[in-house]
Design a protein around this motif. Structure first.
Motif, PDB file in Angstrom:
ATOM      1  N   LEU B 172       0.861  -1.188   0.000  1.00 40.63           N
ATOM      2  CA  LEU B 172       0.000   0.000   0.000  1.00 40.63           C
ATOM      3  C   LEU B 172       0.898   1.238   0.000  1.00 40.63           C
ATOM      4  O   LEU B 172       1.920   1.273   0.684  1.00 40.63           O
ATOM      5  N   GLY B 173       0.501   2.231  -0.752  1.00 41.81           N
ATOM      6  CA  GLY B 173       1.290   3.460  -0.843  1.00 41.81           C
ATOM      7  C   GLY B 173       1.209   4.285   0.432  1.00 41.81           C
ATOM      8  O   GLY B 173       0.457   3.959   1.353  1.00 41.81           O
ATOM      9  N   PRO B 174       1.982   5.385   0.488  1.00 42.19           N
ATOM     10  CA  PRO B 174       1.948   6.247   1.663  1.00 42.19           C
ATOM     11  C   PRO B 174       0.533   6.782   1.901  1.00 42.19           C
ATOM     12  O   PRO B 174      -0.134   7.188   0.933  1.00 42.19           O
ATOM     13  N   ALA B 175       0.089   6.753   3.139  1.00 39.39           N
ATOM     14  CA  ALA B 175      -1.235   7.259   3.532  1.00 39.39           C
ATOM     15  C   ALA B 175      -2.391   6.449   2.937  1.00 39.39           C
ATOM     16  O   ALA B 175      -3.534   6.860   3.000  1.00 39.39           O
ATOM     17  N   VAL B 176      -2.079   5.308   2.342  1.00 38.28           N
ATOM     18  CA  VAL B 176      -3.134   4.392   1.882  1.00 38.28           C
ATOM     19  C   VAL B 176      -3.250   3.291   2.931  1.00 38.28           C
ATOM     20  O   VAL B 176      -2.255   2.690   3.326  1.00 38.28           O
ATOM     21  N   THR B 177      -4.468   3.063   3.399  1.00 39.56           N
ATOM     22  CA  THR B 177      -4.668   2.220   4.571  1.00 39.56           C
ATOM     23  C   THR B 177      -5.539   0.994   4.279  1.00 39.56           C
ATOM     24  O   THR B 177      -6.070   0.839   3.175  1.00 39.56           O
ATOM     25  N   ALA B 178      -5.710   0.177   5.311  1.00 39.24           N
ATOM     26  CA  ALA B 178      -6.581  -0.997   5.203  1.00 39.24           C
ATOM     27  C   ALA B 178      -8.005  -0.575   4.836  1.00 39.24           C
ATOM     28  O   ALA B 178      -8.717  -1.301   4.138  1.00 39.24           O
ATOM     29  N   LYS B 179      -8.432   0.582   5.300  1.00 37.45           N
ATOM     30  CA  LYS B 179      -9.766   1.090   4.970  1.00 37.45           C
ATOM     31  C   LYS B 179      -9.894   1.301   3.466  1.00 37.45           C
ATOM     32  O   LYS B 179     -10.900   0.916   2.855  1.00 37.45           O
ATOM     33  N   ASP B 180      -8.870   1.911   2.879  1.00 32.35           N
ATOM     34  CA  ASP B 180      -8.889   2.163   1.430  1.00 32.35           C
ATOM     35  C   ASP B 180      -8.906   0.849   0.659  1.00 32.35           C
ATOM     36  O   ASP B 180      -9.626   0.709  -0.334  1.00 32.35           O
ATOM     37  N   LEU B 181      -8.111  -0.110   1.147  1.00 32.47           N
ATOM     38  CA  LEU B 181      -8.064  -1.426   0.511  1.00 32.47           C
ATOM     39  C   LEU B 181      -9.444  -2.090   0.549  1.00 32.47           C
ATOM     40  O   LEU B 181      -9.913  -2.647  -0.456  1.00 32.47           O
ATOM     41  N   ASP B 278      -3.782  -6.133  -6.415  1.00 32.73           N
ATOM     42  CA  ASP B 278      -2.470  -5.521  -6.314  1.00 32.73           C
ATOM     43  C   ASP B 278      -2.592  -4.289  -5.418  1.00 32.73           C
ATOM     44  O   ASP B 278      -3.280  -3.331  -5.761  1.00 32.73           O
ATOM     45  N   ALA B 279      -1.924  -4.339  -4.267  1.00 37.52           N
ATOM     46  CA  ALA B 279      -2.029  -3.241  -3.293  1.00 37.52           C
ATOM     47  C   ALA B 279      -1.571  -1.918  -3.895  1.00 37.52           C
ATOM     48  O   ALA B 279      -2.032  -0.841  -3.494  1.00 37.52           O
ATOM     49  N   ASN B 280      -0.673  -2.010  -4.867  1.00 42.20           N
ATOM     50  CA  ASN B 280      -0.165  -0.773  -5.490  1.00 42.20           C
ATOM     51  C   ASN B 280      -1.249  -0.022  -6.264  1.00 42.20           C
ATOM     52  O   ASN B 280      -1.114   1.166  -6.533  1.00 42.20           O
ATOM     53  N   ASP B 281      -2.321  -0.740  -6.614  1.00 37.54           N
ATOM     54  CA  ASP B 281      -3.417  -0.097  -7.363  1.00 37.54           C
ATOM     55  C   ASP B 281      -4.368   0.698  -6.473  1.00 37.54           C
ATOM     56  O   ASP B 281      -5.274   1.367  -6.976  1.00 37.54           O
ATOM     57  N   VAL B 282      -4.206   0.576  -5.159  1.00 41.37           N
ATOM     58  CA  VAL B 282      -5.178   1.186  -4.250  1.00 41.37           C
ATOM     59  C   VAL B 282      -4.783   2.627  -3.931  1.00 41.37           C
ATOM     60  O   VAL B 282      -3.645   2.902  -3.556  1.00 41.37           O
ATOM     61  N   ALA B 283      -5.735   3.534  -4.092  1.00 40.46           N
ATOM     62  CA  ALA B 283      -5.525   4.950  -3.776  1.00 40.46           C
ATOM     63  C   ALA B 283      -6.368   5.295  -2.552  1.00 40.46           C
ATOM     64  O   ALA B 283      -7.253   4.527  -2.169  1.00 40.46           O
ATOM     65  N   PRO B 284      -6.133   6.452  -1.912  1.00 35.33           N
ATOM     66  CA  PRO B 284      -7.074   6.894  -0.886  1.00 35.33           C
ATOM     67  C   PRO B 284      -8.467   6.938  -1.501  1.00 35.33           C
ATOM     68  O   PRO B 284      -8.665   7.530  -2.563  1.00 35.33           O
ATOM     69  N   THR B 285      -9.405   6.268  -0.848  1.00 38.65           N
ATOM     70  CA  THR B 285     -10.712   6.002  -1.451  1.00 38.65           C
ATOM     71  C   THR B 285     -11.826   6.604  -0.608  1.00 38.65           C
ATOM     72  O   THR B 285     -11.749   6.599   0.619  1.00 38.65           O
ATOM     73  N   VAL B 286     -12.863   7.105  -1.268  1.00 37.92           N
ATOM     74  CA  VAL B 286     -14.022   7.660  -0.561  1.00 37.92           C
ATOM     75  C   VAL B 286     -15.299   7.118  -1.202  1.00 37.92           C
ATOM     76  O   VAL B 286     -15.300   6.729  -2.367  1.00 37.92           O
ATOM     77  N   THR B 287     -16.367   7.118  -0.441  1.00 42.49           N
ATOM     78  CA  THR B 287     -17.650   6.726  -1.035  1.00 42.49           C
ATOM     79  C   THR B 287     -18.401   7.986  -1.459  1.00 42.49           C
ATOM     80  O   THR B 287     -18.255   9.051  -0.854  1.00 42.49           O
ATOM     81  N   TRP B 288     -19.203   7.834  -2.510  1.00 40.31           N
ATOM     82  CA  TRP B 288     -19.994   8.965  -3.027  1.00 40.31           C
ATOM     83  C   TRP B 288     -21.488   8.699  -2.920  1.00 40.31           C
ATOM     84  O   TRP B 288     -22.290   9.606  -3.057  1.00 40.31           O
TER      85      TRP B 288
END
Lengths: 196, 465
Positions: B172-181, B278-288
């Motif tokens: 996971l990238g910097p500031a990307v967390t289990a929540k984002d995953l 792939d954990a590298n594909d995960v960005a900080p994520t939000v719901t809309w």
């Protein structure tokens, strides 16, 4: 709880996906005693914001047809109480929340799965009104507005629904096996007991 | 059974008291956790005149209705808390009551107290019981009838779920967390994508995760429809448990380590479904939208229902209507009215540290509430100076409980208000009637707080620890 094998009643469609248990009963109603009846809480906020809501126009309803992932989210059994106390005995959807399905069967409510195409056909034929409907548990069939479909039902769940069975009665018959299991488990794995 | 087995199969087999001809298993329950919501189940027990079968394995905690802001307690809330206290005393159940130093959200205190251990079967009348699977425990939520059954018999009838292995490789990238995953996989597979399955999370990204991050990931399994989430215990797990109040000691500890060493999926064991991420594909994520599956990277835009078809388009339109949002809008341009940090998903000390690292020396542009996941987390956060960071940023520092995640205690978002929230459900009305919830990590909530709108946390953390 009494069992049932057949319903001859009225059906409506709730054409939304992901109707979660927070929508089915908002959390603020859950401190009420069951004896007071939960039917008035069913989809409370949604019904109150929409005077024309199908469940405001038709209150004598036995069967609901809805889209995927019905009853997802919170494990609150109160969502089932709200449906049952409203008078609903069966819900048809392409998929359900797992915990909701168990809760439903434990309260005599049939959570029946039908393929997406069948559900879409039923939603189309029911439209925005109510429709004549029949559910037969032993044959696993549903007939709504002349359209008939077969649904799959876990045989254990069928038995429970038909007989209105309560698991506690069944389980206490196995009390000796349970006590033996407990003794053996903690003898072999003493760490599994909470340390005091 | 001599072939290679999954971790799930081993756990299931070790709890099977008996199996009926129809394939349903009666499972032994090692830990049963109850809360105020269990009142229906205790009432069922009372109506049958039955005692609690195993009070030594049953633990109670006040969390769902716990007041967090010291104001007057409404009478119906008082009654819920008193009822649990009465039931716990009547049945000899250890209760973590409001002022107990061990009080907190049930899924936070289980691990904290050493009640959650590898190899156990843990039930609670709460869907987020999947949290405890992070320790290699078979842990799943149940309804009130099942709670009553467990109270009466210390067992539960279950049909064996199918198995899914979710392998997450990469980092996971910097500031990307289990929540984002978690939001990432749920948006990919759908809110019912893992329905009927027990998920085992595996792969290099899981091995690299802290215990608290693993708890967050397993917690959110239910939002993807899974019955439970599991992670094989490792040295990190054992180190976390060692010395906790209810954890095994002395010879029992040595014996436990021996037993726990086999709690892995054997090489070659088959799963019903395999998913690779792939954990590298995960960005900080939000719901809309109004389902956890309505999630996108913060760099994205609100999707256009016109580009979807059928039921999907209808659903998206209804979501956007409820959320008061327009298609095509940049996610990081969505203004917010308030923030909430807490819950069984993201109310632990690491969550608070992460949020504080963003908030330190900054002011929130909107009001917000921070409710630590337990009294112990609260105490530690105060000792570390995190509480001060929150209050200096202008946020309210409260007591521990489920608080604004579910709003049962009166901590609610006002109708029409928009909340950036570290919780688990963006359902219609979840945080309060008409409330608009955007789910994200605690760090992203902090970023939203200081920006006044949804924001990418990454630039805000540049040059910070």
């Amino acid at each position: 709880m009494s069992g049932w094998t057949q319903i001859n009643g009225r059906a409506v469609a709730l054409p939304q996906a992901n109707i979660d248990t927070d929508q089915l009963i908002p959390a603020r109603f859950m401190s009420a005693p069951r004896a007071d009846g939960y039917g008035g809480f069913l989809l409370h906020d949604i019904r109150q914001d929409d005077a024309d809501h199908i469940l405001n126009r038709y209150t004598n309803i036995d069967i609901v047809v809805t889209r995927r992932n019905f009853g997802s989210g919170s494990s609150r059994e109160a969502a089932v109480y709200a449906l049952v106390d409203f008078g609903i005995k069966a819900v048809f959807a392409p998929s359900f929340g797992d915990i909701f399905r168990s809760n439903a069967v434990n309260n005599g409510l049939l959570p029946a799965q039908l393929p997406e195409d069948d559900i879409e056909a039923l939603i189309a034929v029911i439209g925005r009104e109510d429709a004549d409907a029949t559910v037969d548990l032993s044959a696993s069939t549903v007939q709504i507005a002349g359209q008939e479909f077969s649904f799959e039902l876990d045989p254990v769940w069928r038995k429970k629904l038909v007989n209105g069975w309560d698991d506690i009665d069944l389980t206490t018959q196995h009390d000796d096996e349970i006590q033996a299991f407990r003794a053996a488990r903690f003898a072999a794995h003493p760490w599994a007991l909470p340390a005091s | 059974m001599n072939g290679p087995q999954t971790l799930f199969a081993k756990l299931w087999a070790s709890h099977e008291v008996m199996r009926r001809d129809d394939g349903t298993s009666l499972l032994w329950v090692d830990r049963h956790l109850v809360h105020e919501g269990s009142h229906h189940a205790f009432a069922k027990l009372k109506s049958r005149g039955m005692p609690v079968a195993a009070p030594d394995l049953t633990f109670g905690v006040v969390d769902h209705y716990a007041p967090t802001r010291g104001s007057e307690i409404a009478s119906d809330i008082r009654r819920m808390i008193d009822t649990l206290g009465h039931n716990a005393r009547a049945h000899g159940i250890r209760l973590f009551d409001l002022r107990d130093p061990g009080q907190g959200i049930v899924h936070v205190i289980g691990p904290e107290q050493g009640l959650t251990l590898p190899g156990l079967l843990i039930n609670c009348g709460d869907s987020h019981t999947s949290t405890h699977g992070a320790f290699g425990a078979l842990a799943f939520g149940v309804g009130a009838t099942e709670v009553a059954h467990i109270l009466a018999t210390q067992t539960i009838w279950q049909r064996r779920p199918r198995t899914m292995r979710m392998t997450i490789n990469g980092a996971l990238g910097p500031a990307v967390t289990a929540k984002d995953l978690a939001l990432h996989w749920i948006s990919t597979l759908g809110a019912d994508g893992a329905r009927g399955h027990a998920i085992e999370y595996a792969g290099t990204a899981i091995g690299a995760m802290s215990m608290e991050a693993r708890l967050t990931l397993c917690n959110l399994s239910i939002e993807g429809g899974a019955r439970l989430g599991l992670i094989a215990p490792d040295q990190l797990t054992f180190d976390y448990i060692n010395g906790r109040t209810f954890a095994p000691k002395g010879a029992d500890w040595e014996r436990a380590l021996e037993d726990w060493s086999v709690l892995v999926t054997d090489e070659g064991a088959a799963f019903d479904q395999e998913v690779t991420i792939d954990a590298n594909d995960v960005a900080p994520t939000v719901t809309w939208g109004t389902s956890p599956e309505d999630a996108l990277p913060i760099t994205g835009r609100i999707p256009d229902p016109a580009e979807m078809s059928g039921a999907k388009a209808e659903q998206a339109r209804a979501s956007l209507d409820y959320m008061g949002l327009e298609p095509g809008m940049a996610l990081d341009a969505i203004p917010i009215d308030q923030v909430f940090i807490g819950s069984c998903t993201n109310g632990r000390i690491e969550d608070l540290r992460m949020a504080a690292s963003v908030l330190k020396g900054r002011r929130a542009k909107v009001p917000g509430l921070v409710s630590p996941g337990s009294a112990a987390v609260k105490k530690q956060a105060e000792a570390e100076g995190l509480a001060q960071v929150f209050t200096q940023a202008g946020l309210e520092w409260a007591q521990s409980g489920c608080s604004m995640c579910v709003g049962m205690n009166g901590d609610r978002v006002k109708p029409g208000d928009r909340c950036a929230s570290s919780t688990n459900r963006n359902f219609k009305g979840r945080q309060g009637r008409g409330a608009r919830t955007h789910l994200m990590s605690p760090a992203m909530v902090a970023a939203a707080a200081v920006s006044g709108h949804l924001a990418d946390v990454r630039p805000l953390l540049e040059g910070r620890a």
